[in-house]
Design a protein around this motif. Structure first.
Motif, PDB file in Angstrom:
ATOM      1  N   UNK A 194       2.961  35.372  11.137  1.00 32.85           N
ATOM      2  CA  UNK A 194       2.701  33.941  11.344  1.00 32.85           C
ATOM      3  C   UNK A 194       1.263  33.583  10.989  1.00 32.85           C
ATOM      4  N   UNK A 195       0.309  34.410  11.405  1.00 35.09           N
ATOM      5  CA  UNK A 195      -1.099  34.136  11.096  1.00 35.09           C
ATOM      6  C   UNK A 195      -1.362  34.235   9.604  1.00 35.09           C
ATOM      7  N   UNK A 196      -0.721  35.188   8.944  1.00 36.91           N
ATOM      8  CA  UNK A 196      -0.871  35.326   7.487  1.00 36.91           C
ATOM      9  C   UNK A 196      -0.388  34.058   6.782  1.00 36.91           C
ATOM     10  N   UNK A 197       0.763  33.564   7.208  1.00 38.11           N
ATOM     11  CA  UNK A 197       1.311  32.353   6.592  1.00 38.11           C
ATOM     12  C   UNK A 197       0.447  31.137   6.887  1.00 38.11           C
ATOM     13  N   UNK A 198      -0.063  31.046   8.097  1.00 44.01           N
ATOM     14  CA  UNK A 198      -0.829  29.865   8.497  1.00 44.01           C
ATOM     15  C   UNK A 198      -2.233  29.841   7.904  1.00 44.01           C
ATOM     16  N   UNK A 199      -2.903  30.990   7.875  1.00 43.46           N
ATOM     17  CA  UNK A 199      -4.310  31.006   7.484  1.00 43.46           C
ATOM     18  C   UNK A 199      -4.567  31.509   6.078  1.00 43.46           C
ATOM     19  N   UNK A 200      -3.522  31.838   5.336  1.00 46.67           N
ATOM     20  CA  UNK A 200      -3.705  32.260   3.945  1.00 46.67           C
ATOM     21  C   UNK A 200      -2.576  31.698   3.090  1.00 46.67           C
ATOM     22  N   UNK A 201      -2.367  30.393   3.234  1.00 47.65           N
ATOM     23  CA  UNK A 201      -1.277  29.729   2.521  1.00 47.65           C
ATOM     24  C   UNK A 201      -1.507  29.785   1.012  1.00 47.65           C
ATOM     25  N   UNK A 202      -0.417  29.889   0.269  1.00 45.93           N
ATOM     26  CA  UNK A 202      -0.562  29.911  -1.192  1.00 45.93           C
ATOM     27  C   UNK A 202      -0.854  28.511  -1.742  1.00 45.93           C
ATOM     28  N   UNK A 203      -1.649  28.493  -2.766  1.00 44.75           N
ATOM     29  CA  UNK A 203      -1.931  27.285  -3.529  1.00 44.75           C
ATOM     30  C   UNK A 203      -1.163  27.376  -4.838  1.00 44.75           C
ATOM     31  N   UNK A 237      18.969  16.520   5.118  1.00 50.81           N
ATOM     32  CA  UNK A 237      19.976  16.767   6.157  1.00 50.81           C
ATOM     33  C   UNK A 237      19.469  17.642   7.296  1.00 50.81           C
ATOM     34  N   UNK A 238      18.367  18.363   7.095  1.00 47.88           N
ATOM     35  CA  UNK A 238      17.779  19.198   8.140  1.00 47.88           C
ATOM     36  C   UNK A 238      16.659  18.472   8.882  1.00 47.88           C
ATOM     37  N   UNK A 239      16.575  17.152   8.697  1.00 51.48           N
ATOM     38  CA  UNK A 239      15.543  16.321   9.332  1.00 51.48           C
ATOM     39  C   UNK A 239      14.135  16.703   8.892  1.00 51.48           C
ATOM     40  N   UNK A 240      14.028  17.131   7.642  1.00 51.98           N
ATOM     41  CA  UNK A 240      12.734  17.430   7.039  1.00 51.98           C
ATOM     42  C   UNK A 240      12.418  16.305   6.074  1.00 51.98           C
ATOM     43  N   UNK A 241      11.247  15.738   6.250  1.00 54.20           N
ATOM     44  CA  UNK A 241      10.800  14.663   5.364  1.00 54.20           C
ATOM     45  C   UNK A 241       9.867  15.262   4.324  1.00 54.20           C
ATOM     46  N   UNK A 242      10.147  14.947   3.088  1.00 53.11           N
ATOM     47  CA  UNK A 242       9.255  15.310   1.998  1.00 53.11           C
ATOM     48  C   UNK A 242       8.516  14.049   1.587  1.00 53.11           C
ATOM     49  N   UNK A 243       7.191  14.127   1.611  1.00 53.98           N
ATOM     50  CA  UNK A 243       6.345  12.999   1.232  1.00 53.98           C
ATOM     51  C   UNK A 243       5.578  13.337  -0.032  1.00 53.98           C
ATOM     52  N   UNK A 254       0.829  -1.204   0.000  1.00 55.02           N
ATOM     53  CA  UNK A 254       0.000   0.000   0.000  1.00 55.02           C
ATOM     54  C   UNK A 254       0.866   1.258   0.000  1.00 55.02           C
ATOM     55  N   UNK A 255       1.870   1.321   0.872  1.00 52.27           N
ATOM     56  CA  UNK A 255       2.693   2.534   0.915  1.00 52.27           C
ATOM     57  C   UNK A 255       3.564   2.641  -0.320  1.00 52.27           C
ATOM     58  N   UNK A 256       3.944   1.544  -0.895  1.00 53.45           N
ATOM     59  CA  UNK A 256       4.789   1.596  -2.089  1.00 53.45           C
ATOM     60  C   UNK A 256       4.048   2.237  -3.252  1.00 53.45           C
ATOM     61  N   UNK A 257       2.733   2.091  -3.319  1.00 53.59           N
ATOM     62  CA  UNK A 257       1.988   2.650  -4.441  1.00 53.59           C
ATOM     63  C   UNK A 257       1.436   4.038  -4.148  1.00 53.59           C
ATOM     64  N   UNK A 258       1.370   4.425  -2.872  1.00 51.22           N
ATOM     65  CA  UNK A 258       0.751   5.712  -2.575  1.00 51.22           C
ATOM     66  C   UNK A 258       1.703   6.710  -1.947  1.00 51.22           C
ATOM     67  N   UNK A 290      -0.410  12.172  -4.986  1.00 45.14           N
ATOM     68  CA  UNK A 290      -0.253  13.256  -5.938  1.00 45.14           C
ATOM     69  C   UNK A 290       0.115  14.613  -5.353  1.00 45.14           C
ATOM     70  N   UNK A 291       0.364  14.682  -4.039  1.00 43.47           N
ATOM     71  CA  UNK A 291       0.686  15.968  -3.414  1.00 43.47           C
ATOM     72  C   UNK A 291       1.922  15.838  -2.548  1.00 43.47           C
ATOM     73  N   UNK A 292       2.745  16.893  -2.542  1.00 42.94           N
ATOM     74  CA  UNK A 292       3.907  16.941  -1.677  1.00 42.94           C
ATOM     75  C   UNK A 292       3.505  17.466  -0.303  1.00 42.94           C
ATOM     76  N   UNK A 293       4.061  16.837   0.724  1.00 39.50           N
ATOM     77  CA  UNK A 293       3.876  17.279   2.100  1.00 39.50           C
ATOM     78  C   UNK A 293       5.249  17.408   2.742  1.00 39.50           C
TER      79      UNK A 293
END
Length: 134
Positions: free
Chosen positions: A96-105, A34-40, A23-27, A44-47
């Motif tokens: 901070x609120x601008x970044x959190x509540x009006x994130x760019x798409x 190096x900064x301990x940030x995981x990109x998933x 399941x994880x292999x297909x999805x 179809x979407x990056x997290x």
């Protein structure tokens, strides 16, 4: 305030074990930088997710709270209890609120429906900060 975040130690153990199911292999495709940030790449979407150790989480939280206690170090999550918030300049909250509540798409789109919420939050933060000064 109480919070929880993912443990870097657990992520490194899982990564070394190379646990991949059909399941994880297909999805899911992911990597830890190096900064301990995981990109998933999930469905179809990056997290993006940053992993912490007690040594990285506590100093981060001390920028915002005078009393920080990091606990539950054995599981897949780290937990922290934070007390005595530090008053920051109003502009830092607004940013901070601008970044959190009006994130760019994609394509620069933003909903721009956050102003009333941010205004109310700023009012509450200012009131709270004033009470901290007393």
């Amino acid at each position: 305030m109480c919070l929880g975040t993912r443990s870097l130690a657990r992520e490194l153990r899982d990564e070394q074990a190379k646990r991949v199911t059909s399941q994880t292999a297909t999805t899911k495709m992911s990597f830890l930088d190096d900064d301990n940030v995981e990109m998933n790449f999930v469905k179809g979407k990056w997290q993006k997710l940053r992993f912490h150790t007690p040594e990285t989480l506590e100093p981060l939280l001390r920028r915002y709270f005078k009393d920080v206690q990091v606990t539950d170090l054995s599981g897949s999550n780290l937990k922290a209890t934070c007390r005595r918030p530090i008053a920051l300049p109003k502009e830092e909250y607004e940013k901070a609120f601008e970044e959190e509540f009006n994130m760019p798409y994609p394509n620069g789109f933003r909903h721009d429906r956050h102003l009333e919420l941010v205004g109310n939050l700023i009012k509450l933060v200012v009131e709270r900060n004033e009470s901290l000064a007393n």
